[in-house]
Enzyme design. Sequence first.
Site, mmCIF file in Angstrom:
data_model
loop_
_atom_site.group_PDB
_atom_site.id
_atom_site.type_symbol
_atom_site.label_atom_id
_atom_site.label_comp_id
_atom_site.label_asym_id
_atom_site.label_seq_id
_atom_site.Cartn_x
_atom_site.Cartn_y
_atom_site.Cartn_z
ATOM 1 N N GLU A 137 -5.183 -25.354 -47.698
ATOM 2 C CA GLU A 137 -5.888 -25.120 -46.439
ATOM 3 C C GLU A 137 -5.753 -23.648 -46.083
ATOM 4 O O GLU A 137 -4.736 -23.216 -45.578
ATOM 5 C CB GLU A 137 -5.319 -26.015 -45.340
ATOM 6 C CG GLU A 137 -6.111 -25.937 -44.040
ATOM 7 C CD GLU A 137 -5.482 -26.741 -42.922
ATOM 8 O OE1 GLU A 137 -6.015 -26.698 -41.804
ATOM 9 O OE2 GLU A 137 -4.453 -27.412 -43.156
ATOM 10 N N ASN A 229 -11.653 -29.732 -34.705
ATOM 11 C CA ASN A 229 -10.428 -28.938 -34.609
ATOM 12 C C ASN A 229 -10.579 -27.715 -35.510
ATOM 13 O O ASN A 229 -11.545 -27.596 -36.240
ATOM 14 C CB ASN A 229 -9.209 -29.786 -34.994
ATOM 15 C CG ASN A 229 -9.017 -30.955 -34.037
ATOM 16 O OD1 ASN A 229 -9.168 -32.111 -34.403
ATOM 17 N ND2 ASN A 229 -8.704 -30.649 -32.786
ATOM 18 N N GLY A 230 -9.607 -26.800 -35.450
ATOM 19 C CA GLY A 230 -9.810 -25.531 -36.137
ATOM 20 C C GLY A 230 -11.021 -24.836 -35.554
ATOM 21 O O GLY A 230 -11.834 -24.245 -36.266
ATOM 22 N N HIS A 261 -6.022 -34.816 -30.968
ATOM 23 C CA HIS A 261 -6.850 -33.784 -31.587
ATOM 24 C C HIS A 261 -8.319 -33.966 -31.221
ATOM 25 O O HIS A 261 -9.076 -32.995 -31.147
ATOM 26 C CB HIS A 261 -6.668 -33.797 -33.106
ATOM 27 C CG HIS A 261 -5.424 -33.107 -33.551
ATOM 28 N ND1 HIS A 261 -4.190 -33.683 -33.439
ATOM 29 C CD2 HIS A 261 -5.230 -31.875 -34.092
ATOM 30 C CE1 HIS A 261 -3.269 -32.842 -33.901
ATOM 31 N NE2 HIS A 261 -3.875 -31.736 -34.299
ATOM 32 N N ASP A 284 -3.054 -34.999 -40.882
ATOM 33 C CA ASP A 284 -2.704 -33.604 -40.610
ATOM 34 C C ASP A 284 -1.289 -33.501 -40.048
ATOM 35 O O ASP A 284 -0.983 -32.621 -39.246
ATOM 36 C CB ASP A 284 -3.710 -32.943 -39.659
ATOM 37 C CG ASP A 284 -3.640 -31.412 -39.700
ATOM 38 O OD1 ASP A 284 -3.160 -30.861 -40.716
ATOM 39 O OD2 ASP A 284 -4.056 -30.760 -38.716
ATOM 40 N N LEU A 318 -3.465 -26.560 -30.743
ATOM 41 C CA LEU A 318 -2.652 -27.568 -31.411
ATOM 42 C C LEU A 318 -2.209 -27.037 -32.762
ATOM 43 O O LEU A 318 -2.963 -26.329 -33.435
ATOM 44 C CB LEU A 318 -3.446 -28.867 -31.593
ATOM 45 C CG LEU A 318 -3.901 -29.563 -30.303
ATOM 46 C CD1 LEU A 318 -4.702 -30.820 -30.643
ATOM 47 C CD2 LEU A 318 -2.717 -29.915 -29.423
#
Length: 398
Positions: A137, A229-230, A261, A284, A318
């Site tokens: 990742e 997310n991200g 999330h 995750d 997060l």
Amino acid sequence: MGSDNSLLKIYNGRVVVPSGIIKNATVIIREGNIETVAEGDLEVAGATGIDAKGQYIAPGLVDIQINGFLGIDFSDQEITIDDLRKATKALWRVGVTTFLPTVITNSQASLKKSFSLLSVIFDDQETGKSMPGFHLEGPYISPVQGYRGAHLEKYIRQPDWDEFAELQKAARGRIKLITMAPEVNGAIAFIEKCAEIGVVVALGHHNGSTKDIQQAAESGASMATHLGNGCANMIDRHNNPIWPQLADDRIAISIIADGFHLNKEEVQCFYKMKGLDKTILVSDALDLAGLPPGEYTRVERVVVLTPDVVKFPAENVLAGAASPLVSCVSNMMKFTGCSLENAIQMATVNPARLVGLKDIGEIKQGKRADLILFTIEDGRIVIQKTLLAGEEVYSNNQ
């Protein structure tokens, strides 16, 4: 580890398959592989029997994004085979029989060392079957705050094929999945090369435009990592990376359905738009999952573990999950109203298919007998037994 039985019969169970649930079913396992799945109690001479007592029987869960568990960080530069065994056995207890240790953005030297250390698991007779490869990742993601999430900016860089080849060599060719940003310089050519050698490309931690995402899909990208997310906390309501990834039928999505999330409505909408076959559940989970709440120092930063999720207060994002994949399966049913067999498919069949693991993910003749036996109590799945290649590796009774 349990006894090594070459012929095993699990009977009186409710077998979960993609098409539904086979009641009062029997599963015959010979030399670690599934030989027969059928309704009724089959007579099998010489077989060791396990009475499922009406419990559900499903494929072992497949987690393609997990950073660590029970205090073991898969990016730890001092990780040992004993650490990997500890984490694997802890995951067996929560129903995960296959997982891709996920290594996140770091220096090239650190990433090479991580993959070299992790690769020793392939030689381990006890736990090696559970780790078929890795998920990288980063580090080829967006450096912009919010989109980079908890990844450290100083290690983020543009795609470099020679650099990736070094990492793949350290990983013994087992990097099966890479998450990257499609908008950074060189990303599209990099994606094409990954597709050529069979490395699955997922888009994540990015602010790609519709054009970037379409080009990435045309070049071979096939998944959006932890969609929703991200991503920056504040985005344009029209032009943002979420809509084009949902709109493109070539892109599957992974989601973290831990209840933090993503909210319930996001999970519902994402699932409705992508459908069963294009939705994948991931945990995750960080190494902090399973530990007491509090402040922890991880990879040059202080993070806060709550009872439910990990936060990175310095950038108000997060930092990872604290719930195992089985909780996401339970939540998926609760949030969307989907059936048990559909929720299980999103954590077994779908991830296994995405990364090319053809011998697992289903209770089907010829597949490896990675199985979980479980009950459902107050809407939550409770693992009672876990089998890996037909061998009992966890029992709630022990």
